[in-house]
Design an enzyme around this catalytic site. Structure first.
Site, mmCIF file in Angstrom:
data_model
loop_
_atom_site.group_PDB
_atom_site.id
_atom_site.type_symbol
_atom_site.label_atom_id
_atom_site.label_comp_id
_atom_site.label_asym_id
_atom_site.label_seq_id
_atom_site.Cartn_x
_atom_site.Cartn_y
_atom_site.Cartn_z
ATOM 1 N N HIS A 157 3.572 0.697 -0.386
ATOM 2 C CA HIS A 157 4.378 -0.456 -0.603
ATOM 3 C C HIS A 157 4.593 -1.419 0.837
ATOM 4 C CE1 HIS A 157 8.246 -2.748 -2.238
ATOM 5 N NE2 HIS A 157 7.976 -2.480 -3.121
ATOM 6 N N ASP A 198 6.933 2.579 -9.665
ATOM 7 C CA ASP A 198 5.907 2.708 -10.962
ATOM 8 C C ASP A 198 5.265 4.276 -10.739
ATOM 9 O OD1 ASP A 198 6.263 -0.124 -11.599
ATOM 10 O OD2 ASP A 198 4.797 -0.514 -10.081
HETATM 11 N N1 ACO Z 1 -3.551 4.955 -2.367
HETATM 12 C C1 ACO Z 1 -4.134 5.144 -0.807
HETATM 13 N N2 ACO Z 1 -4.668 4.152 -0.235
HETATM 14 C C2 ACO Z 1 -2.823 3.746 -0.266
HETATM 15 C C3 ACO Z 1 -2.053 3.213 -1.000
HETATM 16 C C4 ACO Z 1 -2.709 3.791 -2.089
HETATM 17 N N3 ACO Z 1 -1.533 3.485 -2.830
HETATM 18 N N4 ACO Z 1 -2.245 2.331 -0.825
HETATM 19 C C5 ACO Z 1 -2.182 1.583 0.360
HETATM 20 N N5 ACO Z 1 -3.040 2.626 1.101
HETATM 21 C C6 ACO Z 1 -4.338 2.507 2.734
HETATM 22 C C7 ACO Z 1 -4.676 1.377 2.363
HETATM 23 O O1 ACO Z 1 -6.166 1.409 1.722
HETATM 24 C C8 ACO Z 1 -5.489 1.110 4.036
HETATM 25 O O2 ACO Z 1 -5.522 1.817 4.095
HETATM 26 P P1 ACO Z 1 -7.235 1.383 5.264
HETATM 27 O O3 ACO Z 1 -6.201 1.486 6.836
HETATM 28 O O4 ACO Z 1 -8.050 2.703 5.699
HETATM 29 O O5 ACO Z 1 -8.269 0.746 5.060
HETATM 30 C C9 ACO Z 1 -3.949 1.410 3.894
HETATM 31 O O6 ACO Z 1 -2.843 1.945 3.337
HETATM 32 C C10 ACO Z 1 -2.807 -0.001 4.751
HETATM 33 O O7 ACO Z 1 -3.103 -0.438 2.653
HETATM 34 P P2 ACO Z 1 -2.743 -2.349 2.404
HETATM 35 O O8 ACO Z 1 -3.246 -2.638 1.369
HETATM 36 O O9 ACO Z 1 -2.627 -2.830 3.815
HETATM 37 O O10 ACO Z 1 -1.018 -2.056 2.860
HETATM 38 P P3 ACO Z 1 0.467 -2.770 1.635
HETATM 39 O O11 ACO Z 1 0.979 -2.040 2.389
HETATM 40 O O12 ACO Z 1 0.361 -4.155 1.774
HETATM 41 O O13 ACO Z 1 -0.250 -2.143 0.316
HETATM 42 C C11 ACO Z 1 0.111 -2.118 -1.395
HETATM 43 C C12 ACO Z 1 0.882 -2.724 -0.461
HETATM 44 C C13 ACO Z 1 -0.637 -3.262 -2.137
HETATM 45 C C14 ACO Z 1 1.272 -2.126 -3.063
HETATM 46 C C15 ACO Z 1 -1.120 -0.918 -1.127
HETATM 47 O O14 ACO Z 1 0.152 -0.055 -1.272
HETATM 48 C C16 ACO Z 1 -1.418 -0.862 -3.032
HETATM 49 O O15 ACO Z 1 -3.019 -1.150 -3.658
HETATM 50 N N6 ACO Z 1 -0.700 -0.037 -3.611
HETATM 51 C C17 ACO Z 1 -1.351 0.596 -5.601
HETATM 52 C C18 ACO Z 1 -1.059 -0.820 -6.320
HETATM 53 C C19 ACO Z 1 0.719 -0.190 -6.820
HETATM 54 O O16 ACO Z 1 1.353 0.835 -6.658
HETATM 55 N N7 ACO Z 1 1.445 -1.043 -6.566
HETATM 56 C C20 ACO Z 1 3.090 -1.519 -7.279
HETATM 57 C C21 ACO Z 1 4.067 -1.829 -6.031
HETATM 58 S S1 ACO Z 1 5.514 -1.698 -6.185
HETATM 59 C C22 ACO Z 1 5.506 -3.051 -7.191
HETATM 60 O O17 ACO Z 1 4.670 -4.212 -6.749
HETATM 61 C C23 ACO Z 1 6.499 -3.306 -8.291
#
Ligand code: ACO
Length: 388
Positions: free
Chosen positions: A265, A319
């Site tokens: 998140h 989620d």
């Molecule tokens: N699974 C595995 N790795 C993850 C996940 C995940 N769900 N989420 C983030 N990471 C990792 C990324 O790969 C990245 O790794 P790296 O630095 O080695 O490249 C690191 O964590 C940072 O990721 P970002 O995308 O920069 O983090 P951000 O804070 O922007 O992410 C987000 C937020 C977009 C929600 C992300 O966690 C994600 O894609 N999650 C999966 C989708 C999801 O569940 N969305 C629902 C959010 S809640 C809502 O909207 C109601």
């Protein structure tokens, strides 16, 4: 000719950029805390209803009995959809994604409203409430039409949660199912300046009408990184199929740099408090519905993911269990994000109204790093590729 550069900081993803002061929602992402208008999400989930919570978000205080009666009466009076909207739903391809249908239908409501735009904030709220009340009717009507059944009109004297479950099947819903749905709606009603709320705010800042505002929110919520994650999270659990497969799935996903849906998140760097509430509801529902394998598989994925992601700020979000809960309520997977809309319109409306009270057109900047002053080439001498 050289590129123009300004000494600026680019806030990619607008991380940590504040666009307004707000009294609607407070999140402490480090301490697993979420408050709507000062009330904790745990208090609201235990004591409130979706209708009371919507009133709280939009008007700023918990309603008295007569205020609540008036509010629910208004929603009830708006719930029915007009025949020409039903005709439109009938004409849409049955294979359409329900989010596309909802986006089209809410936009069409604006076309049918003889006076969609208004400068009056109370009138804006009224239009938003009409959309809020009609969304369950639209979703269920499309669901029934695409499966060859006739839409069922609202029963009346029921909550948003109850009417939704009733209009899906035509049967009086189980009171515990209604309660679970109601809590899920409370949990999804608001979440500060997330992507879809920001999209609504940008649209509202141009003084566009509420139909345009909410249509923007729906389009933005649709993406798999935002509202669409609940569907993806359930699909993962169904694909994994059994708790014994969970660890190999997680290891494979992380090895191939795939995201585990329902995890991570932008704001929460620890447990999402909504996840904790939904997990408990999901566990109870699994026993009641005899679907413990599904729940146990989700739990095994969570346990494995937390083990392999130890030391990272990636925790389960709302989620990770919402999809499972909706699935156990007998709801089709592609209706999960529309349900999110059915709830989040309250938060979108609250933020839109708050922003409009001291409106300023939102107009950020982009730092231009391209060329300028290029001579216009005749068509026969163009390279057909980007400029070096
Ligand atoms: N699974 C595995 N790795 C993850 C996940 C995940 N769900 N989420 C983030 N990471 C990792 C990324 O790969 C990245 O790794 P790296 O630095 O080695 O490249 C690191 O964590 C940072 O990721 P970002 O995308 O920069 O983090 P951000 O804070 O922007 O992410 C987000 C937020 C977009 C929600 C992300 O966690 C994600 O894609 N999650 C999966 C989708 C999801 O569940 N969305 C629902 C959010 S809640 C809502 O909207 C109601």
């Amino acid at each position: 000719m050289s590129t123009i550069r300004e000494p600026v900081v680019i806030h990619k993803g607008l991380d940590n950029v504040y666009v307004k002061e707000s009294k609607i929602c407070y999140i402490d992402g480090e301490a697993s805390k979420l408050f709507y208008r000062g009330y904790s999400i745990e208090e609201l989930a235990s004591h409130s209803t979706f209708e009371e919570t919507s009133y709280l978000l939009i008007y700023g205080w918990l309603p008295t009995e007569s205020q609540l009666d008036q509010f629910t009466g208004k929603l009830e009076s708006y719930r029915v959809i007009e025949p020409r909207l039903l005709d439109l739903l009938r004409k849409l391809p049955p294979k359409s994604d329900p989010m596309d249908v909802l986006r089209t239908a809410v936009s069409a409501l604006g076309v049918y409203d003889p006076q969609p735009a208004t400068d009056d904030l109370d009138a804006r709220i009224d239009k938003a409430l009409a959309i809020l009340a009609k969304v369950p009717t639209i979703i269920t009507a499309f669901q029934r039409l695409r499966t060859g059944s006739d839409p069922i009109p609202p029963k009346g004297h029921m909550t948003q949660a109850g009417e939704f479950l009733y209009m899906l099947t035509g049967h009086e819903p189980d009171p515990h199912d209604v309660h679970v749905m109601d809590v899920a709606l409370i949990l999804h009603a608001e979440h500060e300046m997330n992507a879809s709320t920001f999209a609504c705010t940008v649209t509202a800042s141009t003084l566009a009408d509420m139909y345009s505002v909410i249509t923007s929110g729906i389009g933005t919520l649709r993406g798999p990184l935002h509202g669409g994650a609940n569907e993806a999270a359930l699909r993962t659990v169904l694909d994994v199929g059994d708790p014994s497969n969970a660890d190999s799935y997680v290891v494979d996903a992380l090895t191939h740099k795939k995201r585990i849906m329902g995890f991570g998140h932008r704001v929460y760097k620890t447990w999402d408090p909504r996840y904790l509430i939904l997990k408990k509801l999901g566990e109870e529902l699994a026993v009641k519905k005899g679907q413990t394998k599904l729940f146990d598989t989700a739990l095994a994925i969570e346990t494995s993911a937390r083990k392999h992601l130890e030391g990272t700020p990636i925790f389960p979000n709302v989620d990770s269990y919402s999809g499972i809960v909706f699935h156990m309520l007998g709801i089709e997977t592609d209706l999960f994000t529309p349900i999110f809309v059915m709830s989040r319109i309250s938060g979108w409306t609250a933020h839109t109204i708050e922003y409009l009270e001291a409106n300023r057109l939102i107009r950020p900047k982009a730092l231009y790093v391209g060329k300028i002053g290029l001579p216009y080439p005749p068509i026969e001498s163009r390279s057909g590729k980007p400029q070096e």
